[in-house]
Design a protein around this motif. Structure first.
Motif, PDB file in Angstrom:
ATOM      1  N   ILE A 159       9.246   6.028   8.212  1.00  0.00           N
ATOM      2  CA  ILE A 159      10.136   4.867   8.134  1.00  0.00           C
ATOM      3  C   ILE A 159      11.554   5.197   8.576  1.00  0.00           C
ATOM      4  N   LYS A 160      12.025   6.403   8.297  1.00  0.00           N
ATOM      5  CA  LYS A 160      13.419   6.731   8.617  1.00  0.00           C
ATOM      6  C   LYS A 160      13.720   6.682  10.117  1.00  0.00           C
ATOM      7  N   ASN A 161      12.696   6.620  10.952  1.00  0.00           N
ATOM      8  CA  ASN A 161      12.882   6.554  12.394  1.00  0.00           C
ATOM      9  C   ASN A 161      12.914   5.121  12.926  1.00  0.00           C
ATOM     10  N   PHE A 162      12.948   4.121  12.029  1.00  0.00           N
ATOM     11  CA  PHE A 162      12.903   2.724  12.438  1.00  0.00           C
ATOM     12  C   PHE A 162      14.098   1.953  11.886  1.00  0.00           C
ATOM     13  N   ASP A 163      14.374   0.815  12.516  1.00  0.00           N
ATOM     14  CA  ASP A 163      15.495  -0.030  12.104  1.00  0.00           C
ATOM     15  C   ASP A 163      15.059  -1.159  11.170  1.00  0.00           C
ATOM     16  N   GLU A 164      13.831  -1.645  11.374  1.00  0.00           N
ATOM     17  CA  GLU A 164      13.312  -2.740  10.557  1.00  0.00           C
ATOM     18  C   GLU A 164      11.875  -2.436  10.153  1.00  0.00           C
ATOM     19  N   VAL A 165      11.563  -2.742   8.888  1.00  0.00           N
ATOM     20  CA  VAL A 165      10.249  -2.425   8.345  1.00  0.00           C
ATOM     21  C   VAL A 165       9.749  -3.599   7.509  1.00  0.00           C
ATOM     22  N   ILE A 166       8.500  -3.952   7.700  1.00  0.00           N
ATOM     23  CA  ILE A 166       7.834  -4.904   6.813  1.00  0.00           C
ATOM     24  C   ILE A 166       6.713  -4.158   6.102  1.00  0.00           C
ATOM     25  N   LEU A 167       6.779  -4.127   4.769  1.00  0.00           N
ATOM     26  CA  LEU A 167       5.746  -3.517   3.936  1.00  0.00           C
ATOM     27  C   LEU A 167       4.893  -4.656   3.392  1.00  0.00           C
ATOM     28  N   PHE A 168       3.589  -4.591   3.595  1.00  0.00           N
ATOM     29  CA  PHE A 168       2.732  -5.668   3.131  1.00  0.00           C
ATOM     30  C   PHE A 168       1.387  -5.134   2.683  1.00  0.00           C
ATOM     31  N   GLY A 169       0.705  -5.914   1.860  1.00  0.00           N
ATOM     32  CA  GLY A 169      -0.592  -5.505   1.352  1.00  0.00           C
ATOM     33  C   GLY A 169      -0.885  -6.148   0.012  1.00  0.00           C
ATOM     34  N   PRO A 170      -2.064  -5.851  -0.542  1.00  0.00           N
ATOM     35  CA  PRO A 170      -2.529  -6.541  -1.745  1.00  0.00           C
ATOM     36  C   PRO A 170      -2.117  -5.914  -3.085  1.00  0.00           C
ATOM     37  N   THR A 171      -1.585  -4.707  -3.089  1.00  0.00           N
ATOM     38  CA  THR A 171      -1.283  -4.032  -4.367  1.00  0.00           C
ATOM     39  C   THR A 171       0.225  -3.853  -4.542  1.00  0.00           C
ATOM     40  N   ASP A 172       0.605  -3.244  -5.656  1.00  0.00           N
ATOM     41  CA  ASP A 172       2.016  -2.975  -5.936  1.00  0.00           C
ATOM     42  C   ASP A 172       2.533  -1.730  -5.218  1.00  0.00           C
ATOM     43  N   ALA A 173       1.698  -1.054  -4.468  1.00  0.00           N
ATOM     44  CA  ALA A 173       2.114   0.172  -3.779  1.00  0.00           C
ATOM     45  C   ALA A 173       3.322  -0.090  -2.888  1.00  0.00           C
ATOM     46  N   LYS A 174       3.338  -1.216  -2.203  1.00  0.00           N
ATOM     47  CA  LYS A 174       4.450  -1.549  -1.293  1.00  0.00           C
ATOM     48  C   LYS A 174       5.762  -1.690  -2.065  1.00  0.00           C
ATOM     49  N   VAL A 175       5.697  -2.267  -3.259  1.00  0.00           N
ATOM     50  CA  VAL A 175       6.894  -2.439  -4.093  1.00  0.00           C
ATOM     51  C   VAL A 175       7.353  -1.089  -4.634  1.00  0.00           C
ATOM     52  N   GLU A 176       6.416  -0.254  -5.024  1.00  0.00           N
ATOM     53  CA  GLU A 176       6.750   1.081  -5.515  1.00  0.00           C
ATOM     54  C   GLU A 176       7.453   1.888  -4.416  1.00  0.00           C
ATOM     55  N   LEU A 177       6.905   1.826  -3.198  1.00  0.00           N
ATOM     56  CA  LEU A 177       7.531   2.528  -2.074  1.00  0.00           C
ATOM     57  C   LEU A 177       8.912   1.943  -1.792  1.00  0.00           C
ATOM     58  N   TYR A 178       9.020   0.634  -1.776  1.00  0.00           N
ATOM     59  CA  TYR A 178      10.299  -0.040  -1.532  1.00  0.00           C
ATOM     60  C   TYR A 178      11.347   0.433  -2.537  1.00  0.00           C
TER      61      TYR A 178
END
Length: 135
Positions: free
Chosen positions: A70-89
């Motif tokens: 992720i650190k190599n990008f300017d914009e990121v969309i995290l998506f999916g069915p579990t809370d993993a995306k929120v934990e990473l965010y």
């Protein structure tokens, strides 16, 4: 004007499908968590606390691997069915290294690879259209 590097990550606690926006040929890279069902069975035989600690360590490594991408990008969309995306965010937001990166989180169901690519395309095209229209 600088071209922004954009990426979409469909994820759950076991794997992440990474799709870069802007490439003509859509290629999805997969990162997996090292915490397997076998690990869960083995650690449950000892203690639930031990299983939780091992799971947290493996998830931490998984999130760090994703953060390196992720650190190599300017914009990121995290998506999916579990809370993993929120934990990473939440982990990314605690690290000021990611302050300049626009990161959004969206809830979605399970998706095929094609659906994931379409979601990433639609998400960033919609955003680009609004930005261009405002100018």
């Amino acid at each position: 004007m600088k071209t922004l590097k954009k990426i979409g990550i469909w994820m759950d606690h076991s794997m992440a499908h990474i799709t870069e926006f802007d490439s003509e040929i859509k290629e999805t890279k997969i990162i997996t968590s090292d915490f397997t069902f076998q690990d869960k069975v083995e650690t449950l035989q000892h203690t639930e606390s031990g299983m939780h600690n091992k799971e947290q360590q493996k998830l931490s490594t998984y999130y760090k691997d994703l953060a390196q991408i992720i650190k190599n990008f300017d914009e990121v969309i995290l998506f999916g069915p579990t809370d993993a995306k929120v934990e990473l965010y939440n982990e990314l937001k605690e690290n000021h290294q990611f302050d300049a990166i626009k990161i959004e989180v969206k809830n979605t169901d399970k998706m095929s690879d094609k659906e994931q690519c379409n979601f990433v395309d639609d998400y960033f095209k919609r955003f680009d259209f609004k930005t261009t229209k405002e100018l």
